[in-house]
Structures are given as structure tokens and as C-alpha cells.
Write a protein that holds these residues in place. Structure first.
Motif, mmCIF file in Angstrom:
data_model
loop_
_atom_site.group_PDB
_atom_site.id
_atom_site.type_symbol
_atom_site.label_atom_id
_atom_site.label_comp_id
_atom_site.label_asym_id
_atom_site.label_seq_id
_atom_site.Cartn_x
_atom_site.Cartn_y
_atom_site.Cartn_z
ATOM 1 N N THR A 24 -8.624 38.619 -12.509
ATOM 2 C CA THR A 24 -7.576 38.813 -14.225
ATOM 3 C C THR A 24 -7.169 39.601 -14.341
ATOM 4 O OG1 THR A 24 -9.226 36.530 -15.062
ATOM 5 C CG2 THR A 24 -7.266 37.730 -16.424
ATOM 6 N N ALA A 25 -7.984 40.785 -14.067
ATOM 7 C CA ALA A 25 -7.717 41.828 -14.476
ATOM 8 C C ALA A 25 -6.584 42.168 -12.978
ATOM 9 C CB ALA A 25 -8.353 42.980 -14.576
ATOM 10 N N LEU A 26 -7.241 41.667 -11.890
ATOM 11 C CA LEU A 26 -6.128 42.205 -10.617
ATOM 12 C C LEU A 26 -5.249 40.940 -10.782
ATOM 13 C CD1 LEU A 26 -9.239 42.346 -7.792
ATOM 14 C CD2 LEU A 26 -7.372 44.433 -8.483
ATOM 15 N N ALA A 27 -5.213 40.077 -11.058
ATOM 16 C CA ALA A 27 -3.798 39.086 -11.278
ATOM 17 C C ALA A 27 -2.542 39.876 -12.234
ATOM 18 C CB ALA A 27 -3.858 37.892 -11.957
ATOM 19 N N VAL A 28 -3.297 40.352 -13.490
ATOM 20 C CA VAL A 28 -2.140 41.606 -14.394
ATOM 21 C C VAL A 28 -1.929 42.232 -13.857
ATOM 22 C CG1 VAL A 28 -2.562 42.146 -17.025
ATOM 23 C CG2 VAL A 28 -3.666 39.958 -16.001
ATOM 24 N N VAL A 29 -2.904 42.750 -12.641
ATOM 25 C CA VAL A 29 -2.245 44.766 -13.158
ATOM 26 C C VAL A 29 -0.566 44.163 -11.264
ATOM 27 C CG1 VAL A 29 -3.419 46.438 -11.261
ATOM 28 C CG2 VAL A 29 -4.345 45.806 -13.315
ATOM 29 N N ALA A 30 -1.468 43.743 -11.466
ATOM 30 C CA ALA A 30 -0.420 42.756 -9.605
ATOM 31 C C ALA A 30 0.878 41.737 -10.248
ATOM 32 C CB ALA A 30 -1.130 42.205 -8.914
ATOM 33 N N GLY A 31 0.514 41.236 -11.318
ATOM 34 C CA GLY A 31 1.740 39.959 -11.824
ATOM 35 C C GLY A 31 2.738 41.172 -12.655
ATOM 36 N N TRP A 32 2.250 42.043 -13.109
ATOM 37 C CA TRP A 32 3.349 42.145 -14.146
ATOM 38 C C TRP A 32 3.921 43.218 -13.504
ATOM 39 C CZ3 TRP A 32 4.684 42.444 -18.964
ATOM 40 C CH2 TRP A 32 6.065 43.523 -19.283
ATOM 41 N N PRO A 33 4.119 44.126 -12.667
ATOM 42 C CA PRO A 33 4.645 44.467 -11.493
ATOM 43 C C PRO A 33 6.146 43.433 -10.591
ATOM 44 C CG PRO A 33 3.449 45.530 -11.225
ATOM 45 C CD PRO A 33 3.202 45.136 -11.976
ATOM 46 N N LEU A 34 5.586 42.318 -10.715
ATOM 47 C CA LEU A 34 5.987 41.652 -10.744
ATOM 48 C C LEU A 34 6.953 41.088 -11.233
ATOM 49 C CD1 LEU A 34 6.984 40.034 -7.166
ATOM 50 C CD2 LEU A 34 4.697 38.018 -8.230
ATOM 51 N N PHE A 35 6.480 40.905 -12.617
ATOM 52 C CA PHE A 35 7.060 39.875 -13.611
ATOM 53 C C PHE A 35 8.749 41.131 -14.204
ATOM 54 C CE2 PHE A 35 8.059 40.053 -17.989
ATOM 55 C CZ PHE A 35 8.980 38.343 -18.478
ATOM 56 N N ARG A 36 8.112 41.842 -13.706
ATOM 57 C CA ARG A 36 8.888 43.177 -14.632
ATOM 58 C C ARG A 36 10.633 42.616 -13.242
ATOM 59 N NH1 ARG A 36 11.794 44.143 -17.450
ATOM 60 N NH2 ARG A 36 11.501 46.778 -17.453
ATOM 61 N N PHE A 37 10.032 43.374 -12.599
ATOM 62 C CA PHE A 37 11.056 43.568 -11.206
ATOM 63 C C PHE A 37 11.546 42.252 -11.162
ATOM 64 C CE2 PHE A 37 11.972 42.143 -6.727
ATOM 65 C CZ PHE A 37 12.220 43.600 -6.049
ATOM 66 N N LEU A 38 10.835 40.346 -11.449
ATOM 67 C CA LEU A 38 12.145 39.160 -11.710
ATOM 68 C C LEU A 38 12.773 38.982 -12.783
ATOM 69 C CD1 LEU A 38 8.857 37.133 -8.925
ATOM 70 C CD2 LEU A 38 11.736 37.981 -8.417
ATOM 71 N N SER A 39 12.535 40.386 -13.628
ATOM 72 C CA SER A 39 13.213 40.114 -14.831
ATOM 73 C C SER A 39 14.693 40.514 -14.550
ATOM 74 C CB SER A 39 12.687 40.658 -15.991
ATOM 75 O OG SER A 39 11.707 40.468 -16.155
ATOM 76 N N PRO A 40 15.412 39.057 -15.369
ATOM 77 C CA PRO A 40 16.638 39.216 -15.467
ATOM 78 C C PRO A 40 16.928 40.087 -15.537
ATOM 79 C CG PRO A 40 16.380 37.730 -16.642
ATOM 80 C CD PRO A 40 14.606 37.561 -16.536
ATOM 81 N N ASP A 41 18.798 40.717 -15.249
ATOM 82 C CA ASP A 41 19.270 42.071 -15.828
ATOM 83 C C ASP A 41 20.097 41.586 -17.205
ATOM 84 O OD1 ASP A 41 20.672 43.707 -15.229
ATOM 85 O OD2 ASP A 41 22.035 43.937 -13.557
ATOM 86 N N THR A 42 19.643 42.783 -17.516
ATOM 87 C CA THR A 42 20.652 41.998 -18.941
ATOM 88 C C THR A 42 22.215 42.113 -19.316
ATOM 89 O OG1 THR A 42 20.249 44.455 -19.837
ATOM 90 C CG2 THR A 42 18.906 43.203 -20.518
ATOM 91 N N GLY A 43 22.600 42.788 -17.846
ATOM 92 C CA GLY A 43 23.799 42.501 -17.758
ATOM 93 C C GLY A 43 24.655 43.739 -18.469
ATOM 94 N N GLY A 44 24.265 44.363 -19.428
ATOM 95 C CA GLY A 44 24.658 45.053 -20.707
ATOM 96 C C GLY A 44 24.859 44.663 -21.735
ATOM 97 N N ALA A 45 23.807 43.700 -22.185
ATOM 98 C CA ALA A 45 23.647 42.764 -23.146
ATOM 99 C C ALA A 45 23.392 43.821 -24.069
ATOM 100 C CB ALA A 45 22.389 41.951 -23.216
ATOM 101 N N ASP A 46 23.036 44.607 -24.044
ATOM 102 C CA ASP A 46 22.829 45.991 -24.905
ATOM 103 C C ASP A 46 24.393 46.709 -26.485
ATOM 104 O OD1 ASP A 46 22.475 46.999 -22.499
ATOM 105 O OD2 ASP A 46 21.274 48.134 -22.950
ATOM 106 N N VAL A 47 25.401 46.658 -24.997
ATOM 107 C CA VAL A 47 26.528 46.790 -25.739
ATOM 108 C C VAL A 47 27.113 46.010 -26.825
ATOM 109 C CG1 VAL A 47 28.598 47.330 -24.488
ATOM 110 C CG2 VAL A 47 27.016 48.136 -23.139
#
Lengths: 144, 366
Positions: A24-47
Motif C-alpha cells: 500500500t505504501a509503495l502504491a501511494v508513493v508511485a500513485g501520487w506522482p502518476l495522479f499529479r502527472f495526469l491531473s487536468p491542466d487548469t488552463g488559466g482557471a486561476d485567472v
């Protein structure tokens, strides 16, 4: 050996817990960067506010732009009177187009029609176009 | 009844999974003396899988055209969350794969495991080694940096030494007279689709051959005797062996995690090891940077071409060496596998390794 006195099922349970925890610990360590890598681009949503020159919208004409990652249309109904809407049709998400004669929005997908106030004039759309705040500041239009 | 048992019962009635598991995992016995080197096949499978996963992830942001390729790689490295991690794992992973491939092949040579009846297993392994190097070469161009551009220029130029068809071969490789947009398109298609499909198919054949013939007994220990001449097909059994699952799988996993730890160490503590400064500048077809060298595993070939006065001879020597390696099982047909009983082979083996290392170091510093 003290360990030899433990029954095999207890040792197996202990091993299962340790291996399960490590996996589980390994899955979290490997899964978090993967989740962030695939997270949608905000495309200027903060403007919060987008500015465009007033001259880019003709009287009786429309100007399309991207605001917070979504298409928006700005309309100059009459000299100095501006309105802005989400350009996404409320039926199935196609992008509406501006038809200067007779002066209304038309969705090319299923012929939904909207007035210059965003209200539904005809066709299948269930609700009006979403209005977006727009103000005139000198020679600039502030959208948002 | 637990849901897991019900699921297994369901599959067992339809597919006989319990029999499959017994035949291929719990009842499948492998040699008791199988050492660390026997795990390298599993290590390579794990590393290739990692390359596929990280490669697919990189494809999301990479743009395969000369105008945007370098910028897209910079975007992956600097803008995309954890993009640097995915790219470094892909880059370092390819180098670790070459190390594991070399160790796998060297151990097979040392233990004589390529001998009858495993000649075809060796041959498919040799093809896999070459396909892996082709994947490294094609992947090297994709970042479209100065290093990529000029290393590919030098590598493809070597094919020009082949008599008669050399010039045409270079142009076919590049898709034009010089490395350019057409080369990038070709190498990209080969790297992400052509070569991986071929590699997958040959890995399947390699595994089938390994499983069909059976794992070779390590040629060590007082009880080892050379087998009697093989006259008809016989699967090599190990009745005194250990079960593949869980005993041998645990060994495989330990080796896989050892290699993953090495990969993680390089990624986090020495990420620039395989990315020299020339890889940080965009490709410029009009400016050749000084001292361009190929990757470490091509240094021996690079230096061989420089040693000989003629490129044709240099290329012929390389070709002869690789051919000898490919057909070795068909030349070395004696049944003896114990290294202590093969002094001539073992001498050539160690001298060969020393020679390759020396030529590579020479190439690095030349």
C-alpha cells in the motif's frame, strides 16, 4: 527458537499484514506522482479577469475568447452595451455561433437558438446560456 | 463461502484455473541451486513494463515534430507535475535495461546455457538484445537536443561504410540526405510502435522456448553431470527443485526491487549521469558541438570504427563479432557446461570482456 512455537497461520497473518502495508505504501508513493502527472491542466482557471480591447468587438458583432479554460462570447448589442455568455450550448455542450442576421445565437449541433440576452428562443436547450460579468473600463473590456 | 473462493470456483469450472496454477506456479519446480543470475529475465520483464508505462505517459505531452519536440520535453521536465520523474525513470530505465541485458547474456554464456537444446532461446535473446539497442538509438533522437541530433548523425553515418548500398542505406534511415524532420518522424514511429510490437512478439517467443525446453540446471556443485546426448525432445524437469511460487517468485521480486532501488538511486541522486550538457540545448543543424560521443553501450562500436584505417574494415569487424555471438551455440556444440572444464572458452570470455571494457574506456577518453 521462540518463533518456531508460533503456529503457521499466525506467521502467515503477520507476513500478510507486513506485505500488504508495504504494498500500500509503495502504491501511494508511485500513485501520487502518476495522479499529479495526469491531473487536468487548469488552463488559466486561476485567472479571475480577462481584458480585451473594446475595438475587438464590433457593434452588433460577437467576439469569442477563452476564459478560465472555457469558451466565452462577448457581444456588443448596441454602441457601448456589452454582454458576455458562456459559448457552451446548454443542450449537449456544442459551441454556439453568432448569426448577425437576425441577431441571435445558433447551436449548429441541434439548432438550439438563444437571444442576445442568452434566453432560449427555440430548439432543445433546457436553459439559457450562462451569463458572464463584463464591464467597460476605458478602451478595455473586463470579463469576469 | 468467501467471495474470492467463489470467484476461483467460477473460473475453475470454466477454465480449470487451479490446474493452470498448479502446472505453472505451485507445482512448477525450478532448479534448487538457481542463483541471482537466473532472476535477470524477470528483472528485464519488469523493467520493460516500466518503460512501456512511462513511455505511454510521456506520449501524452511529447510532440514529435522538429519545431516543438525540444520545447515539449522541456515542458515535461519543468511544467508538468512530476514530469521530470517520469522522464528520468524512462531515461535511466533504458540504461539499466542494457546493464541487465548484458548481465543476462554474460551469465548465460558463462554457464553454457545457450547449448543444445537451447540454441533457439539464445538466438531469440540475441535478437531481443539488438531490438533493445535499436529502441535506445531511436529514443535518443526524440528530445531533439544537440546531443540527440549529432549522436544520431554520427550513428546513421556509420551505415554509409557498407559497400555499394551504404549511401542509400543512410538516406533510407534518415529519410533524406541529413538528419531532419523526416528522421524524427521515422524514429518516433519505430520507437513507440514498430520496435515495441516486435520486441513484445520476440519476448513471447523467448518465454515460450524457455518454458517449453525447461530451465537449465546450473552447472555447478559436485552432483552436476553433463547430460546424455539428446536424441529426441525432452522437457528438462527438476524433481528435486523448489516451487516457482512462492519460493522462486520471492527471489525474483528481491532482484526486481534491487534493480528498482538502483534506478531510484540514479534518478534521485545522480540524474545527470545519462544526460550530459549537450542534451540541454536544442538541436542546431548548423553547429556541431565538440566531443560528441554515443551512449556508453555504443562506445565500443564508435571506437572500433576509429581504430581501423578504413570504416569498411571497422564495420566488418563489428559485424563479424556480432555474427559470431549470434551463431555461437551452433559452433560450440560440446555438451560440457561446467566453466572449470572449459578453460579455453572461459579465457576467451574474460579476455573478451576486458577488451570491450578497454575499447569503451578508450572511446570515452579519445
Amino acid at each position: 527458537m521462540v518463533n518456531d512455537s508460533l503456529p503457521p497461520n499466525q506467521r502467515r497473518f503477520f507476513l500478510t499484514i507486513i506485505l500488504g502495508g508495504l504494498s500500500t505504501a509503495l502504491a501511494v508513493v508511485a500513485g501520487w506522482p502518476l495522479f499529479r502527472f495526469l491531473s487536468p491542466d487548469t488552463g488559466g482557471a486561476d485567472v479571475e479577469i480577462v481584458e480585451i480591447p473594446r475595438a475587438s468587438v464590433d457593434v452588433g458583432g460577437a467576439h469569442f475568447l477563452t476564459y478560465r479554460g472555457r469558451p466565452v462570447v462577448v457581444l456588443q448589442k448596441s454602441a457601448g452595451e456589452f454582454a458576455a455568455f458562456s459559448a457552451v450550448c446548454t443542450h449537449l455542450g456544442c459551441i454556439v455561433k453568432w448569426v448577425s442576421d437576425p441577431g441571435e445565437f445558433l447551436c449548429p449541433c441541434h439548432a438550439g437558438r438563444f437571444s442576445t440576452d442568452g434566453a432560449v428562443l427555440g430548439g432543445p436547450p433546457p436553459k439559457p446560456l450562462e451569463p458572464i460579468p463584463v464591464v467597460l473600463a476605458g478602451d478595455l473590456l473586463r470579463i469576469g | 463461502m468467501s467471495p474470492l473462493k467463489r470467484l476461483v470456483d467460477y473460473l475453475d469450472v470454466r477454465l480449470g484455473v487451479r490446474e493452470l496454477v498448479r502446472q505453472n506456479l505451485t507445482g512448477y519446480l525450478v532448479p534448487r541451486r538457481a542463483n541471482f543470475f537466473y532472476t535477470l529475465g524477470a528483472v528485464l520483464l519488469a523493467l520493460f513494463s516500466l518503460q512501456v508505462v512511462t513511455g505511454i505517459l510521456l506520449l501524452i505531452y511529447y510532440r514529435p515534430d522538429a519545431a516543438n519536440a525540444f520545447a515539449s520535453v522541456q515542458y515535461i521536465m519543468n511544467e508538468v507535475p512530476y514530469g521530470w520523474l517520469i522522464r528520468y525513470v524512462h531515461v535511466v530505465g533504458s540504461n539499466i535495461i542494457v546493464i541487465a541485458l548484458l548481465l543476462h547474456m554474460l551469465s548465460v554464456l558463462f554457464m553454457g546455457s545457450y547449448k543444445k537444446p537451447r540454441e533457439l532461446t539464445w538466438l531469440t535473446g540475441f535478437i531481443l538484445f539488438n531490438l533493445s539497442l535499436a529502441l535506445c538509438l531511436t529514443g535518443y533522437l526524440l528530445p531533439w537536443s544537440q546531443l540527440s541530433f549529432w549522436a544520431t548523425t554520427v550513428a546513421t553515418d556509420a551505415a554509409g561504410a557498407v559497400p555499394v548500398v551504404g549511401e542509400m542505406a543512410v538516406q533510407f534511415l534518415r529519410g533524406g540526405a541529413m538528419v531532419g524532420e523526416a528522421t524524427l518522424g521515422r524514429f518516433f514511429a519505430l520507437h513507440v510502435m514498430g520496435l515495441p510490437l516486435l520486441l513484445g512478439a520476440v519476448i513471447g517467443l523467448h518465454l515460450f522456448l524457455m518454458r517449453r525446453v525447461g530451465i537449465s540446471r546450473p552447472p555447478f556443485g559436485p552432483e552436476y553431470e553433463p547430460p546424455a546426448p539428446l536424441l529426441s525432445f525432452r522437457h528438462e524437469e527438476h524433481p528435486d527443485g523448489i516451487p516457482f511460487f512462492p519460493h522462486y517468485v520471492a527471489k525474483d521480486l528481491a532482484a526486481i526491487f534491487f534493480f528498482l532501488a538502483a534506478l531510484a538511486w540514479v534518478v534521485f541522486y545522480a540524474p545527470a549521469l545519462f544526460i550530459p550538457p549537450a542534451a540541454l540545448e536544442p538541436a542546431d543543424p548548423f553547429v556541431t558541438p565538440p566531443h560528441i560521443k554515443p551512449e556508453w553501450y555504443f562506445l565500443w562500436a564508435y571506437q572500433t570504427l576509429k581504430i581501423f584505417p578504413s570504416k569498411v574494415i571497422g564495420l566488418a569487424v563489428q559485424g563479424a563479432f556480432m555474427t559470431l555471438l549470434a551463431v555461437l551455440p551452433f559452433l560450440d556444440i560440446g555438451p560440457e557446461r561446467r566453466p572449470a572444464h572449459r578453460p579455453l572458452f572461459v579465457t576467451c570470455y574474460f579476455l573478451g570482456i576486458l577488451l570491450m571494457v578497454a575499447i569503451s574506456i578508450w572511446g570515452h577518453y579519445s
